[in-house]
Design an enzyme around this catalytic site. Structure first.
Site, short mmCIF file in Angstrom:
data_model
loop_
_atom_site.label_atom_id
_atom_site.label_comp_id
_atom_site.label_asym_id
_atom_site.label_seq_id
_atom_site.Cartn_x
_atom_site.Cartn_y
_atom_site.Cartn_z
N GLN A 100 0.81 -1.21 0.00
CA GLN A 100 0.00 0.00 0.00
C GLN A 100 0.85 1.27 0.00
OE1 GLN A 100 -2.53 -0.57 3.43
NE2 GLN A 100 -3.78 -2.12 2.42
N HIS A 164 -0.80 -0.08 5.56
CA HIS A 164 -1.29 0.91 6.53
C HIS A 164 -0.33 2.06 6.78
CE1 HIS A 164 -4.48 -1.96 8.46
NE2 HIS A 164 -4.47 -2.01 7.14
N GLU A 260 -14.65 3.71 9.62
CA GLU A 260 -15.13 4.79 10.47
C GLU A 260 -15.06 6.16 9.81
OE1 GLU A 260 -13.68 2.79 14.73
OE2 GLU A 260 -12.95 4.78 14.15
N TYR A 270 -9.17 7.46 19.75
CA TYR A 270 -10.23 6.91 18.89
C TYR A 270 -10.29 5.39 18.92
CZ TYR A 270 -11.36 11.61 17.84
OH TYR A 270 -11.79 12.91 17.99
N TYR A 281 -9.81 -10.36 9.43
CA TYR A 281 -10.14 -10.88 8.10
C TYR A 281 -10.38 -12.38 8.14
CZ TYR A 281 -8.66 -6.29 6.50
OH TYR A 281 -8.55 -4.94 6.32
#
Length: 388
Positions: A100, A164, A260, A270, A281
């Site tokens: 990513q 991430h 979210e 949070y 997963y």
């Protein structure tokens, strides 16, 4: 869409999500998920401006209306109003495009018209792995190169992973940068989202030189990094500021379920990975026992189960389509649509899906100079959505 006197939609539809959720978790309050659907009444149209981009990730609107776009593999390009795509802009530092990673979000200096400065996030390859970094550079007058490039911030710790990174950057009203970082996904790094000595899984607030911004919530604590603004985030890929309230809003990926939308307040926690509305997963529960609500941890304003896979997001000014004023638009990846959320009193009161028939992974969405929306997709397309 019609509204009553207090701004609440009156012509509501069933929720847009009809698939079975991954969990039987209950929302913390009414309207936190699967809110009623709404439909735009104003006629609008979408068209593909170009399909020649290569894994675009972020968009910034230049003062003359052209679009500066990052491509994941490490290049900047400019897209002209007629759809012409420039050659790669040279001068950017090397990125790690595996997984990513890559060249990620970007934003223009508030004084770009005079100083031509651009700020961006990227996954920087270093010995021992990589990390989310922030750089700045000056776009040359001929728009062919980035000059005076400096890396101004590096998140810690370095980690040998591929997932991430977070990667959005935007300016606040004071001329400081908000930066989102992911917690790098793996079980060993996940707890760092709660660790105030790590900059992973955080929203950071830094100056144009990469220093902690004045007034940050942990500035006077010895047990915390002074650049941290909020924490407990998983993989935040969307940051946007409400055009009227000035509040910072964020979107982040949950695991299976539990994506979210958050309104970010300074110093707040949070919750990830302690509380979540998602599961692994593999189907396994997260936490023993799994919990969704905990004292001292913020609830999402809204969550999705199944996932939206929310990436870039923007509030809309209402300049082109009045009924969209102060609505939030979120690029959905695996969900292959753009989510439009109607916000009232910091709550979601309606949801609509745009461009769902296109079957595209929408990576970022921004508002143009004339009230149009521009959206990029992982397949390399740039869409324009505008009033008919």
């Amino acid at each position: 869409m019609n509204n009553n006197d207090n701004g609440t939609p009156t012509d509501t539809l069933p929720p847009v999500e009809t698939n079975k959720p991954n969990t039987d978790y209950k929302p913390a309050f009414e309207g936190q998920t699967r809110i009623n659907g709404v439909k735009t009444n104003t006629p609008y149209e979408s068209k593909v401006i170009t399909n020649k981009l290569k894994s675009p990730w972020g968009i910034a609107v230049l003062p003359d209306g052209k679009l500066l776009i990052t491509e994941k593999e490490g290049t900047f390009r400019i897209v002209y109003p007629d759809g012409q795509v420039s050659e790669p802009i040279t001068g950017a530092p090397k990125v790690d495009p595996s997984g990513q990673g890559g060249l990620l979000g970007l934003t223009l200096d508030p004084d770009f018209a005079s100083n031509r400065m651009v700020y961006w996030a990227f996954s920087e390859p270093v010995e021992g792995g990589n990390h989310t970094a922030v750089a700045k550079g000056k776009l040359s007058e001929d728009e062919k190169t980035m000059t005076d490039v400096q890396v101004i911030y590096r998140s810690t710790p370095t980690y040998a992973g591929r997932l991430h990174y977070g990667g959005r950057v935007i300016f606040d009203k004071d001329g400081n940068l908000f930066v989102s970082t992911g917690e790098r996904s793996d079980l060993e790094t996940r707890p760092l989202a709660q660790d105030l000595k790590s900059s992973l899984g955080k929203i950071l607030r830094i100056t144009k030189d990469g220093k902690p911004a004045q007034g940050n919530p942990f500035a006077n604590r010895t047990d915390a990094l002074p650049e941290i603004y909020s924490y407990g985030h998983r993989n935040p890929q969307g940051l946007t500021i409400h055009p009227e309230t000035g509040d910072l809003w964020e979107t982040e990926f949950g695991p299976r379920g539990g994506d979210e939308l958050n309104r970010i307040e300074a110093g707040k926690n949070y919750g990830w990975p302690v509380i979540t509305y998602g599961i692994e997963y593999s189907g396994a529960k997260i936490g023993n026992p799994p919990i969704q609500v905990k004292e001292g941890m913020e609830q999402p304003v809204y969550y999705w189960d199944p996932v939206l896979s929310p990436s870039g997001t923007t509030f809309y000014s209402g300049k082109g389509i009045e009924e969209w004023k102060n609505n939030i638009f979120i690029g959905g990846l695996s969900s292959t649509h753009i989510a439009r959320l109607v916000i009232k009193d910091n709550k979601v009161v309606g949801e609509e899906r745009l461009l769902a028939k296109e079957g595209e992974r929408f990576r970022d969405v921004v508002e143009g100079l004339n009230g149009e929306l521009f959206a990029i997709t992982d397949s390399g397309k740039l869409y324009q959505i505008s009033k008919k």
